[in-house]
Design an enzyme around this catalytic site. Structure first.
Site, PDB file in Angstrom:
ATOM      1  N   ASP A 187      -1.749  -5.899 -34.096  1.00 27.35           N
ATOM      2  CA  ASP A 187      -2.759  -6.888 -34.495  1.00 27.35           C
ATOM      3  C   ASP A 187      -4.120  -6.237 -34.721  1.00 27.35           C
ATOM      4  O   ASP A 187      -5.141  -6.693 -34.201  1.00 27.35           O
ATOM      5  CB  ASP A 187      -2.892  -8.001 -33.441  1.00 27.35           C
ATOM      6  CG  ASP A 187      -1.612  -8.783 -33.244  1.00 27.35           C
ATOM      7  OD1 ASP A 187      -0.667  -8.564 -34.019  1.00 27.35           O
ATOM      8  OD2 ASP A 187      -1.558  -9.605 -32.320  1.00 27.35           O
ATOM      9  N   ASP A 199       2.366  -5.985 -37.010  1.00 29.68           N
ATOM     10  CA  ASP A 199       1.545  -7.065 -37.589  1.00 29.68           C
ATOM     11  C   ASP A 199       0.093  -6.617 -37.739  1.00 29.68           C
ATOM     12  O   ASP A 199      -0.836  -7.361 -37.417  1.00 29.68           O
ATOM     13  CB  ASP A 199       1.599  -8.320 -36.712  1.00 29.68           C
ATOM     14  CG  ASP A 199       3.011  -8.823 -36.484  1.00 29.68           C
ATOM     15  OD1 ASP A 199       3.907  -8.446 -37.263  1.00 29.68           O
ATOM     16  OD2 ASP A 199       3.220  -9.580 -35.531  1.00 29.68           O
TER      17      ASP A 199
END
Length: 333
Positions: free
Chosen positions: A165, A186
């Site tokens: 992230d 991600d």
């Protein structure tokens, strides 16, 4: 690599609604910079910390204010609050001006840099959440380097360093040009409407048997303008990585003329458990990409093939600049 839930609260929805209203009302008075503030760790400077410089800008600011950040590593968390639009954060090169902090927490709380208002320019700065980068033996948690909420944000020659992230492109229209983004899980995610031009993406996998994900795009509705477009640039790294997985039901990611190294997995994309909804809801496409990872013969069968007119919808002018906001920014050297 471990998955973590991401929830948006009612207060966040109100917050987002407020800054969209603010973005429509603020034009920053044209292209001129009204004031320049200097931040540095020695010598004649206005402030020693970046946050102190931001705090000095008046609330409801309606003229461009430049905060020039001299070379150095600034160990601090930095936030531009929603009531302070029209700010330019200018470093002296992403290799020389670095904002770094170690923080792991829930996704929305871990960012070491948060930009909330509209009309923000960032240039020549590295944003580093060192938690998963320097502590490679520690358990992996979400550790966001930067969160961008505000509409009409321009990010030029910046670097974002993390692992899981890294860059939370949350809401609004954002233009990233000539940036470097590093991570594995991600590492570009969110519900924003973002255009990445000539950016270098570096997938830093630690488990070669478990591919990561470049994007986790969060488009929720079929009529939403949200999506990520990558124009040119390159994807490199080690191990294997998927181009994206569908964080939300109508996830949308386009790669156009991007150079893919062999780091890209053969299947390329993941529906994130949305079996049966891929063709009707998810929009993932690769157009005129090159390199050893650009072979689509073994891709998932539901990737989209875009016609020239459909591809035009994802151009810089059509996708994020219909109202010409990029043409009204101050000149960034």
């Amino acid at each position: 690599m471990e998955l973590f839930p991401r929830s948006m609260t009612f207060l966040l929805i109100l917050f987002i609604s407020y800054f969209f209203c603010l973005s429509k009302a603020t034009d920053c008075g044209g292209k001129d910079v009204s004031n320049t503030i200097t931040v540095g760790q020695d010598g004649k400077v206005t402030f020693r910390t970046i946050q102190a410089a931001i705090d000095s800008v008046k609330s409801n600011n309606d003229r461009w204010v430049k905060i020039h950040i001299k070379a150095g590593t600034y160990i601090e968390k930095v936030q531009i609050p929603i009531e302070k639009p029209c700010i330019i954060l200018e470093g002296e090169g992403s290799q020389r001006t670095i904002i770094s902090f170690s923080n792991d927490d829930k996704t929305k709380n871990s960012a070491i840099f948060i930009s909330s208002p509209p009309n923000i320019v960032l240039s020549d700065i590295t944003f580093k959440n060192s938690y998963n980068v320097d502590n490679i033996s520690a358990q992996i948690f979400p550790a966001v380097a930067a969160t961008i909420y505000g509409d009409k944000s321009f990010i030029l020659r910046c670097s974002f360093l993390g692992y899981q992230d890294t860059l939370f492109d949350a809401y609004g229209r954002h233009y990233y040009k000539d940036c470097y983004i590093q991570g594995e899980v991600d590492f570009i995610f969110g519900g924003g409407q973002a255009y990445f031009e000539n950016c270098l993406l570096n997938a830093t996998g630690r488990n070669k048997d478990l591919p990561g994900f470049v994007t986790a795009q969060g488009r929720k509705f079929s009529n939403s303008s949200s999506g990520f477009v990558f124009e040119g640039g390159s994807l490199v790294g080690n191990g294997k990585v998927n181009l994206g997985r569908a964080w939300k039901a109508y996830s949308r990611v386009i790669f156009h003329k991007t150079n893919f190294s062999s780091v890209v997995s053969p299947e390329g994309w993941n529906s994130f458990g949305r079996t049966g909804q891929e063709i009707s809801k998810i929009t993932y496409a690769e157009v005129d990409c090159k390199g050893p990872g650009a072979d689509t013969s073994k891709r998932v069968p539901w990737i989209k093939k875009l016609s020239p007119s459909q591809l035009e919808e994802f151009s810089l002018a059509s996708f994020i600049n219909k109202d010409s906001w990029l043409d009204n920014l101050p000149t960034i050297s």
